[in-house]
Design an enzyme around this catalytic site. Structure first.
Site, PDB file in Angstrom:
ATOM      1  N   PRO A   1       0.833  -1.453  -0.038  1.00 42.87           N
ATOM      2  CA  PRO A   1       0.240  -0.136   0.026  1.00 42.87           C
ATOM      3  C   PRO A   1       0.889   1.256   0.120  1.00 42.87           C
ATOM      4  O   PRO A   1       0.162   2.321   0.327  1.00 42.87           O
ATOM      5  CB  PRO A   1      -0.902  -0.264   1.321  1.00 42.87           C
ATOM      6  CG  PRO A   1       0.075  -0.896   2.269  1.00 42.87           C
ATOM      7  CD  PRO A   1       0.920  -1.780   1.366  1.00 42.87           C
ATOM      8  N   GLU A   2       2.117   1.120  -0.262  1.00 42.63           N
ATOM      9  CA  GLU A   2       3.026   2.449  -0.314  1.00 42.63           C
ATOM     10  C   GLU A   2       2.564   3.505  -1.007  1.00 42.63           C
ATOM     11  O   GLU A   2       2.701   4.641  -0.540  1.00 42.63           O
ATOM     12  CB  GLU A   2       4.345   1.930  -0.780  1.00 42.63           C
ATOM     13  CG  GLU A   2       5.096   1.148   0.517  1.00 42.63           C
ATOM     14  CD  GLU A   2       5.023  -0.262   0.115  1.00 42.63           C
ATOM     15  OE1 GLU A   2       6.062  -1.157   0.442  1.00 42.63           O
ATOM     16  OE2 GLU A   2       3.962  -0.737  -0.749  1.00 42.63           O
ATOM     17  N   VAL A   3       1.941   3.177  -2.246  1.00 47.35           N
ATOM     18  CA  VAL A   3       1.534   4.495  -2.924  1.00 47.35           C
ATOM     19  C   VAL A   3       0.211   5.129  -2.268  1.00 47.35           C
ATOM     20  O   VAL A   3       0.188   6.430  -2.667  1.00 47.35           O
ATOM     21  CB  VAL A   3       0.856   3.898  -4.530  1.00 47.35           C
ATOM     22  CG1 VAL A   3       2.057   3.402  -5.236  1.00 47.35           C
ATOM     23  CG2 VAL A   3      -0.187   2.785  -4.348  1.00 47.35           C
TER      24      VAL A   3
ATOM     25  N   PHE B   1       4.474   6.852  -1.088  1.00 50.03           N
ATOM     26  CA  PHE B   1       5.882   6.075  -1.147  1.00 50.03           C
ATOM     27  C   PHE B   1       5.989   5.001  -2.238  1.00 50.03           C
ATOM     28  O   PHE B   1       4.625   4.987  -2.777  1.00 50.03           O
ATOM     29  CB  PHE B   1       6.185   5.296   0.100  1.00 50.03           C
ATOM     30  CG  PHE B   1       6.676   6.386   1.233  1.00 50.03           C
ATOM     31  CD1 PHE B   1       8.066   6.746   1.424  1.00 50.03           C
ATOM     32  CD2 PHE B   1       5.724   6.834   2.031  1.00 50.03           C
ATOM     33  CE1 PHE B   1       8.153   7.594   2.267  1.00 50.03           C
ATOM     34  CE2 PHE B   1       5.970   7.698   3.047  1.00 50.03           C
ATOM     35  CZ  PHE B   1       7.362   8.144   3.214  1.00 50.03           C
TER      36      PHE B   1
END
Length: 231
Positions: free
Chosen positions: A138-140, A144
Site C-alpha cells: 500500500p505504499e502508493v 511512497f
C-alpha cells in the site's frame, strides 16, 4: 525494546529448523531499523550452523508484519540524505540476504503482511498462509513506492501481477495471493503446525549443498537468456 528483543529464536533439533519470530506485537511487528539489524545478524549466525537445515519466519500477535515502522518513516522526513540512504541500504541488504539465503526459508503468515512485511514474505522460498492472512503493497497510498521489493516481487509473480499490486496498493486475501503465486499453501489454523512440520521434514531429507546450489542458480538465472542459462 532493543533489536535483540524485537525477535525471538526457537529451534527444533529433530526437524533441523530454526524459527525466527518477529516480536513487536504492539507495533504489529513493524520493521524497525533495530529489528532489521537483528534479523540480518540472526540469519548470518544460522547460516553457519550445519544442524539447521531450514529457517522459518513468523510473527507474534495479531499480525505477521505490517511493514516499516511509522515512527521511523516520520523521522526520515527530516533526516539527512545520508541517513535516508543508510536506512534504505540496510533494508535492501536484508531483502537480498533473505532472497539469496543458502538454506530454504519459509514465511508463516497470519493476519496482515503489508508493505515491507509483504516484501519479507516475498523473499522467502515458501509462504504458508492461514486463511486470515492478507497481503499488499500500500505504499502508493501514502506517497511512497515499494522500490526495493519491486524487482524481487516481479521475479516471483511476474510483471503483470506485480504492477497490479504496486500500482493499486490494494490488499488481497490468502486465496488470491495463492493464485498469483505469492503464497505456496493456504491452510486453516488447525492444520498450520502439521503443514510446517511436513515441509520441514521434506527439506530435512534433502542434501543441503544441493539445495544451496539450486537457490544460487535461480538467483543467477535472473536476467539470463535461456541459452546462457543452459551453459
Amino acid at each position: 525494546m532493543t533489536g535483540l528483543d524485537a525477535i525471538r529464536l526457537e529451534t527444533d533439533e529433530a526437524l533441523g529448523t530454526a524459527t525466527i519470530i518477529l516480536n513487536r506485537p504492539d507495533k504489529r511487528n513493524a520493521l524497525s531499523g533495530e529489528m532489521v539489524t537483528a534479523l540480518r545478524g540472526e540469519l548470518e549466525s544460522l547460516r553457519h550452523k550445519d544442524e539447521i537445515r531450514s529457517v522459518f519466519i513468523s510473527g507474534e500477535g495479531p499480525a505477521f508484519c505490517a511493514g516499516a515502522d511509522l515512527d521511523e518513516i516520520r523521522a526520515l522526513q527530516t533526516a539527512s540524505v545520508q541517513e535516508n540512504q543508510e536506512n534504505s541500504h540496510s533494508l535492501r541488504e536484508f531483502f537480498v540476504q533473505l532472497y539469496t539465503y543458502p538454506k530454504p526459508t519459509c514465511a508463516v503468515v497470519h493476519g496482515p503482511a503489508l508493505a515491507g512485511g509483504c516484501g519479507l514474505a516475498s523473499c522467502c522460498d515458501f509462504v504458508i498462509a492461514t486463511r486470515d492472512a492478507t497481503f499488499g503493497y500500500p505504499e502508493v497510498k501514502i506517497g511512497f513506492i515499494p522500490a526495493i521489493v519491486m524487482v524481487l516481487l516481479t521475479h516471483q509473480v511476474g510483471e503483470r501481477a506485480a504492477r497490479d499490486l504496486c500500482l493499486s496498493g490494494r490488499t488481497i486475501d490468502a486465496d488470491e495471493a495463492h493464485r498469483l503465486g505469492l503464497v505456496s499453501q493456504v491452510v486453516v489454523q488447525a492444520d498450520l503446525e502439521g503443514t510446517i512440520q511436513t515441509l520441514a521434514k521434506n527439506l530435512h531429507k534433502n542434501a543441503p549443498q544441493a539445495m544451496a546450489t539450486v537457490k544460487r542458480m535461480f538467483w543467477r538465472l535472473h536476467g539470463m537468456s535461456m541459452e546462457d542459462g543452459l551453459v
